[in-house]
Design a protein around this motif. Structure first.
Motif, PDB file in Angstrom:
ATOM      1  N   ASP A  40      21.568 -22.459  16.168  1.00  0.00           N
ATOM      2  CA  ASP A  40      22.555 -23.592  15.780  1.00  0.00           C
ATOM      3  C   ASP A  40      23.739 -23.298  14.805  1.00  0.00           C
ATOM      4  O   ASP A  40      24.809 -23.707  15.250  1.00  0.00           O
ATOM      5  N   LEU A  41      23.809 -21.984  14.457  1.00  0.00           N
ATOM      6  CA  LEU A  41      24.936 -21.544  13.907  1.00  0.00           C
ATOM      7  C   LEU A  41      25.838 -21.119  14.895  1.00  0.00           C
ATOM      8  O   LEU A  41      27.190 -21.302  14.638  1.00  0.00           O
ATOM      9  N   VAL A  42      25.285 -20.635  15.792  1.00  0.00           N
ATOM     10  CA  VAL A  42      26.268 -20.085  16.948  1.00  0.00           C
ATOM     11  C   VAL A  42      27.019 -21.357  17.866  1.00  0.00           C
ATOM     12  O   VAL A  42      27.975 -21.167  18.029  1.00  0.00           O
ATOM     13  N   ALA A  43      26.010 -22.259  17.906  1.00  0.00           N
ATOM     14  CA  ALA A  43      26.491 -23.505  18.764  1.00  0.00           C
ATOM     15  C   ALA A  43      27.464 -23.946  17.684  1.00  0.00           C
ATOM     16  O   ALA A  43      28.556 -24.590  18.414  1.00  0.00           O
ATOM     17  N   ASP A  44      27.462 -24.041  16.615  1.00  0.00           N
ATOM     18  CA  ASP A  44      28.574 -24.740  15.586  1.00  0.00           C
ATOM     19  C   ASP A  44      29.689 -23.845  15.994  1.00  0.00           C
ATOM     20  O   ASP A  44      30.786 -24.634  15.899  1.00  0.00           O
ATOM     21  N   PHE A  45      29.788 -22.767  15.808  1.00  0.00           N
ATOM     22  CA  PHE A  45      30.919 -21.524  15.880  1.00  0.00           C
ATOM     23  C   PHE A  45      31.519 -21.980  17.228  1.00  0.00           C
ATOM     24  O   PHE A  45      32.675 -22.240  17.359  1.00  0.00           O
ATOM     25  N   LEU A  46      30.679 -21.965  18.389  1.00  0.00           N
ATOM     26  CA  LEU A  46      31.303 -22.036  19.479  1.00  0.00           C
ATOM     27  C   LEU A  46      31.691 -23.557  20.047  1.00  0.00           C
ATOM     28  O   LEU A  46      32.246 -23.593  21.044  1.00  0.00           O
ATOM     29  N   GLU A  47      31.217 -24.190  19.371  1.00  0.00           N
ATOM     30  CA  GLU A  47      31.232 -25.730  19.604  1.00  0.00           C
ATOM     31  C   GLU A  47      30.627 -26.052  21.213  1.00  0.00           C
ATOM     32  O   GLU A  47      31.015 -26.977  21.701  1.00  0.00           O
ATOM     33  N   ARG A  48      29.498 -25.235  21.381  1.00  0.00           N
ATOM     34  CA  ARG A  48      28.729 -25.582  22.433  1.00  0.00           C
ATOM     35  C   ARG A  48      27.556 -24.461  22.342  1.00  0.00           C
ATOM     36  O   ARG A  48      27.666 -23.563  21.600  1.00  0.00           O
ATOM     37  N   PRO A  49      26.451 -24.802  23.055  1.00  0.00           N
ATOM     38  CA  PRO A  49      25.202 -23.559  23.067  1.00  0.00           C
ATOM     39  C   PRO A  49      26.010 -22.287  23.694  1.00  0.00           C
ATOM     40  O   PRO A  49      26.893 -22.682  24.557  1.00  0.00           O
ATOM     41  N   TYR A  50      25.251 -21.121  23.284  1.00  0.00           N
ATOM     42  CA  TYR A  50      25.551 -20.011  23.744  1.00  0.00           C
ATOM     43  C   TYR A  50      25.362 -19.960  25.223  1.00  0.00           C
ATOM     44  O   TYR A  50      24.279 -20.638  25.667  1.00  0.00           O
ATOM     45  N   ASN A  51      25.916 -19.036  26.063  1.00  0.00           N
ATOM     46  CA  ASN A  51      25.584 -18.921  27.362  1.00  0.00           C
ATOM     47  C   ASN A  51      25.888 -17.426  27.834  1.00  0.00           C
ATOM     48  O   ASN A  51      26.327 -16.723  27.125  1.00  0.00           O
ATOM     49  N   PHE A  52      25.509 -17.193  29.109  1.00  0.00           N
ATOM     50  CA  PHE A  52      25.479 -15.965  29.591  1.00  0.00           C
ATOM     51  C   PHE A  52      26.989 -15.457  30.144  1.00  0.00           C
ATOM     52  O   PHE A  52      26.866 -14.183  30.753  1.00  0.00           O
ATOM     53  N   ASP A  53      27.698 -16.327  30.435  1.00  0.00           N
ATOM     54  CA  ASP A  53      29.071 -15.990  30.997  1.00  0.00           C
ATOM     55  C   ASP A  53      29.694 -14.834  30.705  1.00  0.00           C
ATOM     56  O   ASP A  53      30.205 -13.940  31.228  1.00  0.00           O
ATOM     57  N   ALA A  54      30.046 -14.744  29.287  1.00  0.00           N
ATOM     58  CA  ALA A  54      30.752 -13.611  28.782  1.00  0.00           C
ATOM     59  C   ALA A  54      30.174 -12.287  28.956  1.00  0.00           C
ATOM     60  O   ALA A  54      30.663 -11.291  29.203  1.00  0.00           O
ATOM     61  N   TYR A  55      28.936 -12.275  28.746  1.00  0.00           N
ATOM     62  CA  TYR A  55      27.987 -10.972  28.922  1.00  0.00           C
ATOM     63  C   TYR A  55      28.019 -10.654  30.404  1.00  0.00           C
ATOM     64  O   TYR A  55      28.208  -9.330  30.887  1.00  0.00           O
ATOM     65  N   ALA A  56      27.968 -11.637  31.267  1.00  0.00           N
ATOM     66  CA  ALA A  56      28.121 -11.096  32.770  1.00  0.00           C
ATOM     67  C   ALA A  56      29.441 -10.644  33.144  1.00  0.00           C
ATOM     68  O   ALA A  56      29.444  -9.645  33.714  1.00  0.00           O
ATOM     69  N   ALA A  57      30.670 -11.285  32.634  1.00  0.00           N
ATOM     70  CA  ALA A  57      31.756 -10.726  32.902  1.00  0.00           C
ATOM     71  C   ALA A  57      32.032  -9.331  32.227  1.00  0.00           C
ATOM     72  O   ALA A  57      32.413  -8.414  32.775  1.00  0.00           O
ATOM     73  N   TRP A  58      31.372  -9.062  31.081  1.00  0.00           N
ATOM     74  CA  TRP A  58      31.381  -7.807  30.634  1.00  0.00           C
ATOM     75  C   TRP A  58      30.770  -6.837  31.397  1.00  0.00           C
ATOM     76  O   TRP A  58      31.109  -5.739  31.721  1.00  0.00           O
ATOM     77  N   LEU A  59      29.471  -7.215  32.305  1.00  0.00           N
ATOM     78  CA  LEU A  59      28.808  -6.186  32.902  1.00  0.00           C
ATOM     79  C   LEU A  59      29.493  -5.768  34.251  1.00  0.00           C
ATOM     80  O   LEU A  59      29.311  -4.862  34.734  1.00  0.00           O
ATOM     81  N   ALA A  60      30.364  -6.800  34.821  1.00  0.00           N
ATOM     82  CA  ALA A  60      30.893  -6.857  35.885  1.00  0.00           C
ATOM     83  C   ALA A  60      32.225  -5.924  35.705  1.00  0.00           C
ATOM     84  O   ALA A  60      32.751  -5.524  36.691  1.00  0.00           O
ATOM     85  N   GLN A  61      32.589  -5.308  34.577  1.00  0.00           N
ATOM     86  CA  GLN A  61      33.769  -4.546  34.263  1.00  0.00           C
ATOM     87  C   GLN A  61      33.589  -3.164  35.104  1.00  0.00           C
ATOM     88  O   GLN A  61      32.734  -2.440  34.897  1.00  0.00           O
TER      89      GLN A  61
END
Length: 61
Positions: A40-61
């Protein structure tokens, strides 16, 4: 790591100390501490539920 990468994606890489994002992080995550579930703290900060997208982009580097 998924949550960390997603939270870091909220920051501007060119200005990691941008006051708007840093203040939102301080107020919504750090100040709230253990008063809410971590997801809930993460969702409050991001203003949305967290997701896998940023991690996937980091893996693809």
């Amino acid at each position: 790591m998924v949550i960390a990468k997603d939270m870091f994606s909220a920051f501007d890489r060119a200005d990691l100390f941008a006051p708007e994002v840093a203040t939102r992080y301080r107020d919504r995550v750090l100040a709230a501490g253990g008063t809410k579930d971590a997801a809930d703290l993460v969702a409050d900060f991001l203003e949305r539920p967290y997701n896998f997208d940023a991690y996937a982009a980091w893996l693809a580097q």
